[in-house]
Design an enzyme around this catalytic site. Structure first.
Site, mmCIF file in Angstrom:
data_model
loop_
_atom_site.group_PDB
_atom_site.id
_atom_site.type_symbol
_atom_site.label_atom_id
_atom_site.label_comp_id
_atom_site.label_asym_id
_atom_site.label_seq_id
_atom_site.Cartn_x
_atom_site.Cartn_y
_atom_site.Cartn_z
ATOM 1 N N LYS A 4 0.813 -1.211 0.000
ATOM 2 C CA LYS A 4 0.000 0.000 0.000
ATOM 3 C C LYS A 4 0.848 1.264 0.000
ATOM 4 O O LYS A 4 0.334 2.343 -0.272
ATOM 5 C CB LYS A 4 -0.955 -0.010 1.194
ATOM 6 C CG LYS A 4 -2.023 -1.087 1.039
ATOM 7 C CD LYS A 4 -3.115 -0.949 2.075
ATOM 8 C CE LYS A 4 -4.243 -1.931 1.821
ATOM 9 N NZ LYS A 4 -3.898 -3.307 2.233
HETATM 10 C C1 LIG Z 1 -4.636 -4.366 1.799
HETATM 11 C C2 LIG Z 1 -3.908 -5.640 1.715
HETATM 12 C C3 LIG Z 1 -4.347 -6.686 0.891
HETATM 13 C C4 LIG Z 1 -5.643 -6.578 0.116
HETATM 14 O O1 LIG Z 1 -5.554 -5.648 -0.939
HETATM 15 P P1 LIG Z 1 -6.897 -5.112 -1.629
HETATM 16 O O2 LIG Z 1 -6.418 -4.096 -2.600
HETATM 17 O O3 LIG Z 1 -7.735 -4.527 -0.536
HETATM 18 O O4 LIG Z 1 -7.547 -6.285 -2.260
HETATM 19 C C5 LIG Z 1 -3.580 -7.823 0.797
HETATM 20 N N1 LIG Z 1 -2.441 -7.968 1.500
HETATM 21 C C6 LIG Z 1 -1.983 -6.999 2.320
HETATM 22 C C7 LIG Z 1 -0.744 -7.239 3.101
HETATM 23 C C8 LIG Z 1 -2.691 -5.804 2.440
HETATM 24 O O5 LIG Z 1 -2.241 -4.858 3.254
#
Ligand SMILES: *Cc1c(COP(=O)(O)O)cnc(C)c1O
Length: 431
Positions: free
Chosen positions: A107
């Protein structure tokens, strides 16, 4: 580029308007009017190009001339200024490591791009913006880090009490300054509901200028395409394109990958890896989309019962189920399978997965069993150290803590605890 709302009841928005608003006034999600096609040269020469150049070319049509090229290039360079290696785990399976950024999760890419765009758009505004964000774990840290000290922006983060890991919690509660954390006694879905309610609340909107930093914001969603291109740049295992498996919760990440494919990036097929929160896995079996209450699991960032970006996937396939099914498969993985997978991959291949990566690894393996001629990439979305309990339980070994994390663990948590009651949250914001 203009953006329409998936509810089709709002006016078209520019990149800037959509970034500042987050969600469309009719509560729909913004979606590009047309999906741009990348230059053939970009794909043909991709191995010769720097990540900055690739990212700039991918995002440019979405931004148009709303940010001048010099500034956009700077924003993009700061967004992708850490390694994103493709690592061979075993014959036919590769890990795209997205956890080398400042908060050790994928993210960081979206949050860094969005915070810089918002900072850019607001630099001449007098009004202060409040970014509201609900987090199931990693969003909060990435957003807090991305927006820390950005002038003109306050950030309020809601996270479910006891449902994020200690490292995650420290990452979102120890910064202070313009970052405020609220510990909510409820689930991630409760947090998300409270945020949505605040956006719809006239009293609040009169007093505060709110925006969202959840993956519904196009400035967080769109740059997630970058690393699918970086993966392809490093792909020379087979002459044919890879299958890509994405551990999915709110479905923003996989949705960006599908967008990259529709823009011309060669990818054979997508797999949505889910934990037992399997609305989409079920949907692909039944064509019936039934939101659930989120159930807690070891891969907590994927504990989502009503994934908000799913509407964008429907949009990309023109709401045609057969088309969607041809391009996307999904598997649901239990916590036991997650632990067994972490253990197996550690023992057999000496590679340490985090629980999210483990869900994706297993889903990819299941798919490849039925498609033995293919090979693929799973996205390793977080560093294993963010989930030490699960990883140590599975491998029997202590995970080594990077310096950036050990220093944060010493810091004092600062946050306000609150029950999942909207009125309390509202009072807090209005105070
Ligand atoms: C947010 C997150 C996900 C999921 O991603 P999305 O875009 O919400 O589907 C998967 N793995 C980790 C470690 C995350 O932080």
């Amino acid at each position: 580029m203009k953006y329409y709302s998936t509810n089709k009841n709002s006016e078209l928005a520019s990149f800037k308007e959509a970034t500042i608003r987050g969600q469309a006034p009719d509560k729909g999600l913004y979606f590009p009017e047309a999906i741009p096609q990348v230059d053939r040269g970009l794909i043909g020469n991709i191995k010769e190009l720097s990540n900055e150049t690739i990212a700039f070319n991918v995002i440019k049509p979405y931004v148009g001339d709303e940010i001048d090229e010099k500034d956009l290039l700077r924003i993009v360079s700061e967004t992708v200024n850490f390694p994103i290696p493709l690592v061979n785990v075993n014959d036919g399976i590769f890990s795209l490591e997205l956890f080398h950024g400042p908060t050790l999760a994928f993210k960081d890419v979206g949050a860094r791009f969005m915070s810089r765009c918002l900072g850019h758009f607001l630099k001449d505004e007098k009004k202060k913006v409040t970014v509201l964000v609900a987090t199931s774990g990693d969003t909060g840290g990435a957003v807090a880090n991305g927006f820390y000290n950005v002038p003109g922006v306050d950030v309020v983060i809601l996270y479910p009490s006891g449902k994020v890991s200690p490292v995650q919690e420290k990452q979102l509660t120890t910064l202070g300054k313009n970052i405020t954390a609220l510990e909510i006694e409820g689930t991630f879905d409760d947090c998300q509901k409270m945020v949505k309610q605040a956006f719809a609340d006239a009293d609040i909107n009169q007093k505060l200028f709110l925006t969202s930093a959840n993956s519904i914001n196009i400035a967080r969603w769109l740059p997630q395409q970058f690393y699918y291109f970086f993966a392809y740049k490093q792909w020379d295992y087979k002459r044919y394109p890879p299958v890509i498996c994405v551990p999915s919760g709110n479905f923003g990440n996989i949705c960006a990958g599908i967008l990259a494919k529709q823009s011309g990036l060669p990818i054979d097929h997508f797999i949505a890896a889910c934990n037992i929160n399997d609305v989409v896995t079920e949907y692909l079996h039944t064509a019936d989309f039934k939101p659930q209450t989120a159930k807690p699991t070891l891969s907590n960032a994927m504990d989502v019962g009503d994934p908000s970006n799913f509407i964008r996937i429907l949009e990309m396939f023109h709401h045609r189920f057969p088309e969607l099914k041809n391009n996307l498969s999904s598997f649901s993985v239990t916590d036991n399978e997650t632990l067994e997978t972490i253990k197996k991959v550690f023992v057999e291949y000496n590679y340490t997965l985090d629980p999210h990566g483990a869900v994706a690894y297993l889903a990819l393996e299941k798919y490849l069993k039925d498609h033995p001629d293919m090979s693929g990439i799973f996205l390793e979305t977080a560093h294993p150290v963010k989930f030490p309990d699960a990883v140590e339980r599975a491998t029997g070994k202590k995970t080594e803590i990077p310096v950036s994390i050990s220093s944060i663990l010493q810091l004092e948590k600062q946050c306000t605890k609150m029950s999942a009651t909207y009125q309390l949250f509202k009072n807090f914001l209005l105070d």
